[in-house]
Design a protein around this motif. Structure first.
Motif, PDB file in Angstrom:
ATOM      1  N   ARG A 145      51.816  28.393  35.430  1.00  0.00           N
ATOM      2  CA  ARG A 145      51.274  28.407  34.431  1.00  0.00           C
ATOM      3  C   ARG A 145      50.145  29.977  34.127  1.00  0.00           C
ATOM      4  O   ARG A 145      49.302  30.279  35.019  1.00  0.00           O
ATOM      5  CB  ARG A 145      50.022  27.242  34.968  1.00  0.00           C
ATOM      6  N   GLU A 146      50.310  30.202  32.796  1.00  0.00           N
ATOM      7  CA  GLU A 146      49.403  30.860  32.644  1.00  0.00           C
ATOM      8  C   GLU A 146      47.957  30.976  32.972  1.00  0.00           C
ATOM      9  O   GLU A 146      47.581  30.625  32.421  1.00  0.00           O
ATOM     10  CB  GLU A 146      48.977  31.888  31.136  1.00  0.00           C
ATOM     11  N   GLN A 147      47.289  32.636  34.298  1.00  0.00           N
ATOM     12  CA  GLN A 147      46.369  32.157  33.999  1.00  0.00           C
ATOM     13  C   GLN A 147      45.354  34.343  33.905  1.00  0.00           C
ATOM     14  O   GLN A 147      45.994  34.567  33.346  1.00  0.00           O
ATOM     15  CB  GLN A 147      46.106  32.394  36.136  1.00  0.00           C
ATOM     16  N   LEU A 148      44.088  33.687  33.417  1.00  0.00           N
ATOM     17  CA  LEU A 148      43.129  35.351  33.298  1.00  0.00           C
ATOM     18  C   LEU A 148      42.417  34.688  34.330  1.00  0.00           C
ATOM     19  O   LEU A 148      41.605  33.623  34.562  1.00  0.00           O
ATOM     20  CB  LEU A 148      42.336  34.729  31.664  1.00  0.00           C
ATOM     21  N   VAL A 149      41.680  35.998  35.063  1.00  0.00           N
ATOM     22  CA  VAL A 149      41.119  36.273  35.929  1.00  0.00           C
ATOM     23  C   VAL A 149      39.867  36.600  35.175  1.00  0.00           C
ATOM     24  O   VAL A 149      39.562  37.890  35.037  1.00  0.00           O
ATOM     25  CB  VAL A 149      41.320  37.424  37.221  1.00  0.00           C
ATOM     26  N   ALA A 150      38.314  35.721  35.864  1.00  0.00           N
ATOM     27  CA  ALA A 150      37.367  35.873  36.054  1.00  0.00           C
ATOM     28  C   ALA A 150      36.352  35.943  37.408  1.00  0.00           C
ATOM     29  O   ALA A 150      36.447  35.371  38.002  1.00  0.00           O
ATOM     30  CB  ALA A 150      36.434  35.421  35.733  1.00  0.00           C
ATOM     31  N   PHE A 151      35.645  37.262  37.448  1.00  0.00           N
ATOM     32  CA  PHE A 151      34.889  37.618  38.767  1.00  0.00           C
ATOM     33  C   PHE A 151      33.015  36.799  37.966  1.00  0.00           C
ATOM     34  O   PHE A 151      32.437  37.725  36.714  1.00  0.00           O
ATOM     35  CB  PHE A 151      34.383  38.779  39.151  1.00  0.00           C
ATOM     36  N   SER A 152      32.876  36.046  38.800  1.00  0.00           N
ATOM     37  CA  SER A 152      31.261  35.107  37.900  1.00  0.00           C
ATOM     38  C   SER A 152      30.466  35.835  38.225  1.00  0.00           C
ATOM     39  O   SER A 152      30.398  36.461  39.743  1.00  0.00           O
ATOM     40  CB  SER A 152      31.165  34.003  38.236  1.00  0.00           C
ATOM     41  N   GLN A 166      36.816  44.816  44.190  1.00  0.00           N
ATOM     42  CA  GLN A 166      37.070  43.540  44.085  1.00  0.00           C
ATOM     43  C   GLN A 166      38.188  43.387  43.394  1.00  0.00           C
ATOM     44  O   GLN A 166      39.429  42.813  43.484  1.00  0.00           O
ATOM     45  CB  GLN A 166      36.234  42.423  44.347  1.00  0.00           C
ATOM     46  N   LYS A 167      37.604  43.927  42.720  1.00  0.00           N
ATOM     47  CA  LYS A 167      39.251  44.546  41.740  1.00  0.00           C
ATOM     48  C   LYS A 167      40.357  44.810  41.894  1.00  0.00           C
ATOM     49  O   LYS A 167      41.675  44.927  41.511  1.00  0.00           O
ATOM     50  CB  LYS A 167      38.147  45.050  40.390  1.00  0.00           C
ATOM     51  N   ILE A 168      40.840  45.944  43.028  1.00  0.00           N
ATOM     52  CA  ILE A 168      41.333  46.823  43.066  1.00  0.00           C
ATOM     53  C   ILE A 168      42.708  45.800  43.661  1.00  0.00           C
ATOM     54  O   ILE A 168      43.426  46.375  42.721  1.00  0.00           O
ATOM     55  CB  ILE A 168      41.009  47.628  44.889  1.00  0.00           C
ATOM     56  N   ASN A 174      48.437  44.849  38.644  1.00  0.00           N
ATOM     57  CA  ASN A 174      48.668  44.562  37.046  1.00  0.00           C
ATOM     58  C   ASN A 174      47.893  43.458  36.405  1.00  0.00           C
ATOM     59  O   ASN A 174      48.114  43.016  35.084  1.00  0.00           O
ATOM     60  CB  ASN A 174      49.990  44.448  36.239  1.00  0.00           C
ATOM     61  N   ILE A 175      47.293  42.565  37.102  1.00  0.00           N
ATOM     62  CA  ILE A 175      46.546  41.568  36.912  1.00  0.00           C
ATOM     63  C   ILE A 175      45.189  41.732  36.609  1.00  0.00           C
ATOM     64  O   ILE A 175      44.023  42.956  36.465  1.00  0.00           O
ATOM     65  CB  ILE A 175      46.469  40.343  37.712  1.00  0.00           C
ATOM     66  N   PRO A 176      44.688  42.548  34.879  1.00  0.00           N
ATOM     67  CA  PRO A 176      42.784  41.713  34.505  1.00  0.00           C
ATOM     68  C   PRO A 176      42.100  41.240  34.432  1.00  0.00           C
ATOM     69  O   PRO A 176      42.397  39.436  34.975  1.00  0.00           O
ATOM     70  CB  PRO A 176      43.428  41.881  33.052  1.00  0.00           C
TER      71      PRO A 176
END
Length: 205
Positions: A145-152, A166-168, A174-176
């Motif tokens: 399933r398509e996902q978006l990733v976010a840091f809270s 942690q974004k590295i 290539n995951i924004p």
């Protein structure tokens, strides 16, 4: 008839059937917000919509999905669902995991929230892998399933300092990643816009 104006006899009926039927809602929401317990899912949905879920500083505050309508543009909107927190072993039923994963199945797009302040966290990428392993173990379709990733929680200074590092691992694949704070509102406008755009792309496709 004129002579038989009321029934005076009865006939045996045919044998009936008895069944137990379970009905499940096909689509729960456009966007399902997933992550570990206390990742900030309920706080986010209460900020971007009119939903008012229970929010507390202990795990499994949310036991059933909370739905909220996010409005954007002039007349556009979409529905988000705050999915109860998932943990390792969820696909085997740990922490009511199979019940929660069924809710995840009924969403079109996933917003994966990662909390960099978790004391037991082994890093954002490891947390991401754990949750995705649970999704894939429960359902092959869910694993894709398509996902978006976010840091809270980037309003916390020590979390903000960790964001770039942690974004590295995500950037290498290539995951924004979309850092945000539901407390200050930082990053929320961009996150909402991305969700709306991805849903529009899915509908056109």
């Amino acid at each position: 008839s004129a002579t038989r104006q009321t029934p005076r006899f009865a006939q045996d009926g045919t044998q009936g059937e008895e069944r137990t039927i379970i009905l499940e809602l096909k689509l729960l929401a456009d966007v399902g917000i997933i992550g570990f317990p206390n990742a900030g899912k309920s706080t986010l949905i209460s900020t971007i919509s009119a939903a008012r879920p229970k929010i507390a500083d202990y795990p499994f505050t949310t036991l059933t999905p909370n739905l909220g309508v996010v409005r954007y543009g002039d007349h556009e909107s979409f529905v988000v669902a705050d999915i109860p927190g998932l943990i390792e072993g969820a696909h085997r039923g740990t922490g009511l995991g199979t019940q929660f994963l069924k809710h995840v199945e009924r969403t079109s797009l996933l917003l994966h929230i990662i909390d960099l302040s978790r004391e037991e966290s082994k890093g954002a990428w490891k947390d991401f892998e754990i949750i995705n392993n649970e999704l894939a173990s429960f359902s092959a379709d869910l694993g894709q399933r398509e996902q978006l990733v976010a840091f809270s929680k980037i309003d916390l200074p020590f979390v903000f300092e960790r964001v770039d590092e942690q974004k590295i691992p995500f950037e290498k694949r290539n995951i924004p990643v979309f850092p945000f704070s539901a407390v200050t509102g930082e990053g929320l406008k961009q996150l909402t816009a991305v969700m709306a755009r991805r849903l529009a792309e899915r509908n056109r496709g």
